[in-house]
Design a protein around this motif. Structure first.
Motif, PDB file in Angstrom:
ATOM      1  N   GLY A 116       0.820  -1.211   0.000  1.00  0.00           N
ATOM      2  CA  GLY A 116       0.000   0.000   0.000  1.00  0.00           C
ATOM      3  C   GLY A 116       0.853   1.260   0.000  1.00  0.00           C
ATOM      4  N   GLU A 117       1.932   1.258   0.791  1.00  0.00           N
ATOM      5  CA  GLU A 117       2.827   2.413   0.794  1.00  0.00           C
ATOM      6  C   GLU A 117       3.452   2.617  -0.586  1.00  0.00           C
ATOM      7  OE1 GLU A 117       5.625   2.030   4.038  1.00  0.00           O
ATOM      8  OE2 GLU A 117       4.034   1.940   5.522  1.00  0.00           O
ATOM      9  N   LEU A 118       3.815   1.521  -1.229  1.00  0.00           N
ATOM     10  CA  LEU A 118       4.372   1.608  -2.582  1.00  0.00           C
ATOM     11  C   LEU A 118       3.338   2.207  -3.537  1.00  0.00           C
ATOM     12  CD1 LEU A 118       6.508  -0.969  -4.442  1.00  0.00           C
ATOM     13  CD2 LEU A 118       4.425  -0.161  -5.510  1.00  0.00           C
ATOM     14  N   CYS A 119       2.102   1.732  -3.449  1.00  0.00           N
ATOM     15  CA  CYS A 119       1.048   2.247  -4.334  1.00  0.00           C
ATOM     16  C   CYS A 119       0.759   3.720  -4.056  1.00  0.00           C
ATOM     17  CB  CYS A 119      -0.221   1.410  -4.186  1.00  0.00           C
ATOM     18  SG  CYS A 119      -0.072  -0.234  -4.896  1.00  0.00           S
ATOM     19  N   ASN A 120       0.899   4.141  -2.814  1.00  0.00           N
ATOM     20  CA  ASN A 120       0.682   5.547  -2.499  1.00  0.00           C
ATOM     21  C   ASN A 120       1.738   6.426  -3.184  1.00  0.00           C
ATOM     22  OD1 ASN A 120      -0.926   7.497  -1.102  1.00  0.00           O
ATOM     23  ND2 ASN A 120       0.786   7.782   0.319  1.00  0.00           N
ATOM     24  N   VAL A 121       2.968   5.947  -3.217  1.00  0.00           N
ATOM     25  CA  VAL A 121       4.007   6.691  -3.934  1.00  0.00           C
ATOM     26  C   VAL A 121       3.683   6.731  -5.427  1.00  0.00           C
ATOM     27  CG1 VAL A 121       6.455   6.751  -4.550  1.00  0.00           C
ATOM     28  CG2 VAL A 121       5.783   6.173  -2.205  1.00  0.00           C
ATOM     29  N   VAL A 122       3.244   5.613  -5.963  1.00  0.00           N
ATOM     30  CA  VAL A 122       2.872   5.575  -7.388  1.00  0.00           C
ATOM     31  C   VAL A 122       1.718   6.539  -7.654  1.00  0.00           C
ATOM     32  CG1 VAL A 122       1.966   4.107  -9.235  1.00  0.00           C
ATOM     33  CG2 VAL A 122       3.751   3.241  -7.715  1.00  0.00           C
ATOM     34  N   LYS A 123       0.759   6.583  -6.738  1.00  0.00           N
ATOM     35  CA  LYS A 123      -0.356   7.535  -6.883  1.00  0.00           C
ATOM     36  C   LYS A 123       0.182   8.967  -7.016  1.00  0.00           C
ATOM     37  CE  LYS A 123      -2.225   9.246  -3.289  1.00  0.00           C
ATOM     38  NZ  LYS A 123      -2.801   9.323  -1.950  1.00  0.00           N
ATOM     39  N   LYS A 124       1.167   9.296  -6.181  1.00  0.00           N
ATOM     40  CA  LYS A 124       1.734  10.647  -6.222  1.00  0.00           C
ATOM     41  C   LYS A 124       2.542  10.876  -7.499  1.00  0.00           C
ATOM     42  CE  LYS A 124       1.769  11.183  -1.220  1.00  0.00           C
ATOM     43  NZ  LYS A 124       2.595  11.368  -0.005  1.00  0.00           N
ATOM     44  N   PRO A 135       9.494  15.421  -7.319  1.00  0.00           N
ATOM     45  CA  PRO A 135       9.590  14.176  -8.091  1.00  0.00           C
ATOM     46  C   PRO A 135      10.811  13.345  -7.700  1.00  0.00           C
ATOM     47  CG  PRO A 135       8.967  15.983  -9.533  1.00  0.00           C
ATOM     48  CD  PRO A 135       9.273  16.595  -8.184  1.00  0.00           C
ATOM     49  N   GLU A 136      11.903  14.017  -7.375  1.00  0.00           N
ATOM     50  CA  GLU A 136      13.118  13.291  -6.972  1.00  0.00           C
ATOM     51  C   GLU A 136      12.896  12.573  -5.633  1.00  0.00           C
ATOM     52  OE1 GLU A 136      13.075  16.554  -7.897  1.00  0.00           O
ATOM     53  OE2 GLU A 136      13.834  16.195  -9.930  1.00  0.00           O
ATOM     54  N   GLN A 137      12.211  13.245  -4.721  1.00  0.00           N
ATOM     55  CA  GLN A 137      11.911  12.603  -3.432  1.00  0.00           C
ATOM     56  C   GLN A 137      10.974  11.409  -3.627  1.00  0.00           C
ATOM     57  OE1 GLN A 137      10.473  16.207  -1.520  1.00  0.00           O
ATOM     58  NE2 GLN A 137      12.262  16.253  -0.138  1.00  0.00           N
ATOM     59  N   LEU A 138      10.027  11.557  -4.526  1.00  0.00           N
ATOM     60  CA  LEU A 138       9.099  10.450  -4.778  1.00  0.00           C
ATOM     61  C   LEU A 138       9.821   9.270  -5.417  1.00  0.00           C
ATOM     62  CD1 LEU A 138       5.955  12.387  -5.999  1.00  0.00           C
ATOM     63  CD2 LEU A 138       6.230  11.134  -3.850  1.00  0.00           C
ATOM     64  N   VAL A 179       8.752  -3.908   0.330  1.00  0.00           N
ATOM     65  CA  VAL A 179       7.905  -4.996  -0.171  1.00  0.00           C
ATOM     66  C   VAL A 179       8.738  -6.266  -0.343  1.00  0.00           C
ATOM     67  CG1 VAL A 179       6.583  -5.801  -2.179  1.00  0.00           C
ATOM     68  CG2 VAL A 179       6.186  -3.502  -1.263  1.00  0.00           C
ATOM     69  N   TYR A 180       9.924  -6.106  -0.878  1.00  0.00           N
ATOM     70  CA  TYR A 180      10.804  -7.269  -1.093  1.00  0.00           C
ATOM     71  C   TYR A 180      11.118  -7.957   0.234  1.00  0.00           C
ATOM     72  CZ  TYR A 180      14.714 -10.092  -2.647  1.00  0.00           C
ATOM     73  OH  TYR A 180      15.534 -11.142  -2.912  1.00  0.00           O
ATOM     74  N   VAL A 181      11.462  -7.148   1.234  1.00  0.00           N
ATOM     75  CA  VAL A 181      11.823  -7.713   2.541  1.00  0.00           C
ATOM     76  C   VAL A 181      10.636  -8.483   3.127  1.00  0.00           C
ATOM     77  CG1 VAL A 181      12.351  -7.107   4.937  1.00  0.00           C
ATOM     78  CG2 VAL A 181      13.663  -6.075   3.061  1.00  0.00           C
TER      79      VAL A 181
END
Ligand SMILES: [Mg+2]
Length: 133
Positions: free
Chosen positions: A60-68, A83-86, A97-99
């Motif tokens: 979900g955190e990953l998808c939130n970054v993608v949303k942004k 954009p660089e921070q994102l 997610v990998y971990v």
């Protein structure tokens, strides 16, 4: 590695650089060893659904970054990050997610490398592709 590089060049038409990766077994061992600091009784101290929720949370955190990132793509307001921070945050979330995927797999009784190899090879075979792990 050179076989893979040739294959990528053949498929993509460009000389893509494939950086060397640390082996998955080494990464998995470190992930497990570190997790034991939080779970000294072992991964069994959390249920499979506990690990699944942790994995879903990071997804979900990953998808939130993608949303942004999509907001940036579409010229929408609302982002506090550059954009660089994102982009940096996206890398962090991919790692999270990998971990948790690795820990979830281990808790479920699977070796992540083994199941990825098995499934990857099945899909390659089914589709007539030559790549095998
Ligand atoms: Mg995270």
């Amino acid at each position: 590695m050179s076989e893979l590089r040739e294959e990528v060049t053949k498929v993509s038409g460009s000389r893509a650089e494939i950086p060397p990766y640390a082996s998955i077994p080494h990464v998995s061992t470190a992930i497990f060893a570190r997790a034991l600091h939080w779970h000294p009784q072992g991964l069994q101290s959390w249920s499979l659904s506990d690990w699944a929720c942790a994995l879903a949370g990071e997804t979900g955190e990953l998808c939130n970054v993608v949303k942004k990132l999509n907001r940036n793509r579409d010229g929408l307001i609302g982002n506090k990050e550059t954009p660089e921070q994102l982009q940096a945050a996206l890398g962090d979330e991919i790692a999270d997610v990998y971990v948790y995927l690795d820990l979830f797999a281990r808790r479920a009784g699977f070796n992540l490398e083994d199941v990825v190899r098995k499934k990857f090879n099945e899909v390659s075979l089914r589709n007539g592709f030559g790549q095998r792990l």
